[in-house]
Design a protein around this motif. Structure first.
Motif, PDB file in Angstrom:
ATOM      1  N   LYS A 233      72.530 -50.847  -1.792  1.00  0.00           N
ATOM      2  CA  LYS A 233      73.581 -49.850  -1.976  1.00  0.00           C
ATOM      3  C   LYS A 233      74.580 -50.315  -3.033  1.00  0.00           C
ATOM      4  O   LYS A 233      75.010 -49.538  -3.874  1.00  0.00           O
ATOM      5  CB  LYS A 233      74.283 -49.609  -0.640  1.00  0.00           C
ATOM      6  N   GLU A 234      74.939 -51.606  -2.984  1.00  0.00           N
ATOM      7  CA  GLU A 234      75.886 -52.134  -3.953  1.00  0.00           C
ATOM      8  C   GLU A 234      75.301 -52.138  -5.361  1.00  0.00           C
ATOM      9  O   GLU A 234      76.021 -51.971  -6.336  1.00  0.00           O
ATOM     10  CB  GLU A 234      76.306 -53.553  -3.558  1.00  0.00           C
ATOM     11  N   GLU A 235      73.999 -52.318  -5.472  1.00  0.00           N
ATOM     12  CA  GLU A 235      73.339 -52.304  -6.774  1.00  0.00           C
ATOM     13  C   GLU A 235      73.038 -50.883  -7.238  1.00  0.00           C
ATOM     14  O   GLU A 235      72.558 -50.684  -8.351  1.00  0.00           O
ATOM     15  CB  GLU A 235      72.026 -53.095  -6.697  1.00  0.00           C
ATOM     16  N   GLY A 236      73.292 -49.906  -6.378  1.00  0.00           N
ATOM     17  CA  GLY A 236      73.004 -48.522  -6.732  1.00  0.00           C
ATOM     18  C   GLY A 236      71.543 -48.177  -6.626  1.00  0.00           C
ATOM     19  O   GLY A 236      71.064 -47.255  -7.264  1.00  0.00           O
ATOM     20  N   LYS A 237      70.808 -48.938  -5.820  1.00  0.00           N
ATOM     21  CA  LYS A 237      69.375 -48.728  -5.686  1.00  0.00           C
ATOM     22  C   LYS A 237      68.981 -48.200  -4.316  1.00  0.00           C
ATOM     23  O   LYS A 237      67.826 -48.274  -3.944  1.00  0.00           O
ATOM     24  CB  LYS A 237      68.627 -50.037  -5.942  1.00  0.00           C
ATOM     25  N   SER A 238      69.913 -47.673  -3.564  1.00  0.00           N
ATOM     26  CA  SER A 238      69.569 -47.175  -2.234  1.00  0.00           C
ATOM     27  C   SER A 238      68.670 -45.956  -2.359  1.00  0.00           C
ATOM     28  O   SER A 238      68.615 -45.294  -3.391  1.00  0.00           O
ATOM     29  CB  SER A 238      70.825 -46.817  -1.437  1.00  0.00           C
ATOM     30  N   SER A 239      67.951 -45.643  -1.314  1.00  0.00           N
ATOM     31  CA  SER A 239      67.012 -44.521  -1.357  1.00  0.00           C
ATOM     32  C   SER A 239      67.734 -43.205  -1.611  1.00  0.00           C
ATOM     33  O   SER A 239      67.209 -42.331  -2.309  1.00  0.00           O
ATOM     34  CB  SER A 239      66.213 -44.454  -0.060  1.00  0.00           C
ATOM     35  N   ALA A 240      68.935 -43.052  -1.086  1.00  0.00           N
ATOM     36  CA  ALA A 240      69.698 -41.828  -1.333  1.00  0.00           C
ATOM     37  C   ALA A 240      70.095 -41.727  -2.802  1.00  0.00           C
ATOM     38  O   ALA A 240      70.020 -40.652  -3.409  1.00  0.00           O
ATOM     39  CB  ALA A 240      70.938 -41.797  -0.453  1.00  0.00           C
ATOM     40  N   THR A 241      70.498 -42.840  -3.375  1.00  0.00           N
ATOM     41  CA  THR A 241      70.874 -42.849  -4.785  1.00  0.00           C
ATOM     42  C   THR A 241      69.671 -42.539  -5.668  1.00  0.00           C
ATOM     43  O   THR A 241      69.769 -41.759  -6.620  1.00  0.00           O
ATOM     44  CB  THR A 241      71.466 -44.223  -5.179  1.00  0.00           C
ATOM     45  N   LEU A 242      68.539 -43.134  -5.363  1.00  0.00           N
ATOM     46  CA  LEU A 242      67.322 -42.877  -6.142  1.00  0.00           C
ATOM     47  C   LEU A 242      66.891 -41.421  -6.034  1.00  0.00           C
ATOM     48  O   LEU A 242      66.471 -40.805  -7.015  1.00  0.00           O
ATOM     49  CB  LEU A 242      66.200 -43.808  -5.687  1.00  0.00           C
ATOM     50  N   ALA A 243      67.014 -40.839  -4.834  1.00  0.00           N
ATOM     51  CA  ALA A 243      66.640 -39.438  -4.642  1.00  0.00           C
ATOM     52  C   ALA A 243      67.549 -38.521  -5.467  1.00  0.00           C
ATOM     53  O   ALA A 243      67.075 -37.552  -6.082  1.00  0.00           O
ATOM     54  CB  ALA A 243      66.709 -39.072  -3.166  1.00  0.00           C
ATOM     55  N   ARG A 244      68.850 -38.823  -5.496  1.00  0.00           N
ATOM     56  CA  ARG A 244      69.784 -38.028  -6.290  1.00  0.00           C
ATOM     57  C   ARG A 244      69.439 -38.114  -7.780  1.00  0.00           C
ATOM     58  O   ARG A 244      69.469 -37.107  -8.494  1.00  0.00           O
ATOM     59  CB  ARG A 244      71.224 -38.499  -6.071  1.00  0.00           C
ATOM     60  N   ARG A 245      69.109 -39.304  -8.239  1.00  0.00           N
ATOM     61  CA  ARG A 245      68.754 -39.474  -9.654  1.00  0.00           C
ATOM     62  C   ARG A 245      67.500 -38.676  -9.997  1.00  0.00           C
ATOM     63  O   ARG A 245      67.405 -38.083 -11.074  1.00  0.00           O
ATOM     64  CB  ARG A 245      68.533 -40.950  -9.974  1.00  0.00           C
ATOM     65  N   ARG A 246      66.521 -38.670  -9.102  1.00  0.00           N
ATOM     66  CA  ARG A 246      65.291 -37.909  -9.351  1.00  0.00           C
ATOM     67  C   ARG A 246      65.579 -36.414  -9.441  1.00  0.00           C
ATOM     68  O   ARG A 246      65.030 -35.709 -10.293  1.00  0.00           O
ATOM     69  CB  ARG A 246      64.274 -38.180  -8.246  1.00  0.00           C
ATOM     70  N   ARG A 247      66.428 -35.909  -8.519  1.00  0.00           N
ATOM     71  CA  ARG A 247      66.761 -34.483  -8.542  1.00  0.00           C
ATOM     72  C   ARG A 247      67.483 -34.112  -9.837  1.00  0.00           C
ATOM     73  O   ARG A 247      67.214 -33.078 -10.437  1.00  0.00           O
ATOM     74  CB  ARG A 247      67.640 -34.126  -7.336  1.00  0.00           C
ATOM     75  N   LYS A 248      68.398 -34.970 -10.269  1.00  0.00           N
ATOM     76  CA  LYS A 248      69.126 -34.688 -11.516  1.00  0.00           C
ATOM     77  C   LYS A 248      68.182 -34.688 -12.712  1.00  0.00           C
ATOM     78  O   LYS A 248      68.305 -33.843 -13.599  1.00  0.00           O
ATOM     79  CB  LYS A 248      70.235 -35.735 -11.735  1.00  0.00           C
ATOM     80  N   SER A 249      67.248 -35.625 -12.751  1.00  0.00           N
ATOM     81  CA  SER A 249      66.332 -35.683 -13.883  1.00  0.00           C
ATOM     82  C   SER A 249      65.385 -34.491 -13.881  1.00  0.00           C
ATOM     83  O   SER A 249      65.000 -33.998 -14.946  1.00  0.00           O
ATOM     84  CB  SER A 249      65.549 -37.002 -13.883  1.00  0.00           C
ATOM     85  N   LYS A 250      65.009 -33.986 -12.717  1.00  0.00           N
ATOM     86  CA  LYS A 250      64.148 -32.796 -12.645  1.00  0.00           C
ATOM     87  C   LYS A 250      64.882 -31.556 -13.135  1.00  0.00           C
ATOM     88  O   LYS A 250      64.312 -30.681 -13.759  1.00  0.00           O
ATOM     89  CB  LYS A 250      63.649 -32.581 -11.220  1.00  0.00           C
ATOM     90  N   ARG A 251      66.183 -31.472 -12.817  1.00  0.00           N
ATOM     91  CA  ARG A 251      66.984 -30.319 -13.244  1.00  0.00           C
ATOM     92  C   ARG A 251      67.103 -30.284 -14.769  1.00  0.00           C
ATOM     93  O   ARG A 251      67.112 -29.228 -15.380  1.00  0.00           O
ATOM     94  CB  ARG A 251      68.375 -30.375 -12.650  1.00  0.00           C
ATOM     95  N   ARG A 252      67.240 -31.463 -15.372  1.00  0.00           N
ATOM     96  CA  ARG A 252      67.393 -31.544 -16.831  1.00  0.00           C
ATOM     97  C   ARG A 252      66.095 -31.225 -17.552  1.00  0.00           C
ATOM     98  O   ARG A 252      66.106 -30.764 -18.679  1.00  0.00           O
ATOM     99  CB  ARG A 252      67.867 -32.936 -17.222  1.00  0.00           C
ATOM    100  N   ALA A 253      64.989 -31.495 -16.925  1.00  0.00           N
ATOM    101  CA  ALA A 253      63.686 -31.301 -17.594  1.00  0.00           C
ATOM    102  C   ALA A 253      63.241 -29.887 -17.652  1.00  0.00           C
ATOM    103  O   ALA A 253      63.735 -28.926 -17.429  1.00  0.00           O
ATOM    104  CB  ALA A 253      62.620 -32.096 -16.850  1.00  0.00           C
TER     105      ALA A 253
END
Length: 103
Positions: free
Chosen positions: A83-103
């Motif tokens: 979580k401190e490194e920003g690699k938690s599963s929730a953080t990764l899921a949010r990043r994936r959703r954002k990248s899908k929206r941009r594509a």
């Protein structure tokens, strides 16, 4: 003074409560449950030093409880580090959703 079996029962209840608090912390940020950890650490240290006083069944139960506690503590430590490194599963899921929206 409580008997060994009563203290082991309390240790088991505290470990269960700690797991619940660890799970709730992973969902929302707050301070780790230090009071429960302190109580558990105290009992684990006490019985680790006085192992000769325990009967076989009590020693077996204590070893299982202390291993369970160590496992939960390690899992929690790893979750906090991610979580401190920003690699938690929730953080990764949010990043994936954002990248899908941009594509």
């Amino acid at each position: 003074m409580a008997t060994i079996d009563e203290e082991l029962g309390q240790l088991e209840r505290d470990i269960r409560q700690l797991k619940i608090e660890y799970d709730s912390i992973s969902r929302r940020p707050e301070a780790p449950p230090t009071e429960i950890e302190w109580r558990i650490d105290l009992l684990v240290k006490r019985y680790a030093e006085r192992g000769g006083e325990l009967k076989f069944a009590q020693r077996f139960r204590f070893n299982n409880l202390s291993q369970t506690y160590a496992k939960y503590k390690d899992i929690f430590r790893k979750k906090v580090a991610l979580k401190e490194e920003g690699k938690s599963s929730a953080t990764l899921a949010r990043r994936r959703r954002k990248s899908k929206r941009r594509a």
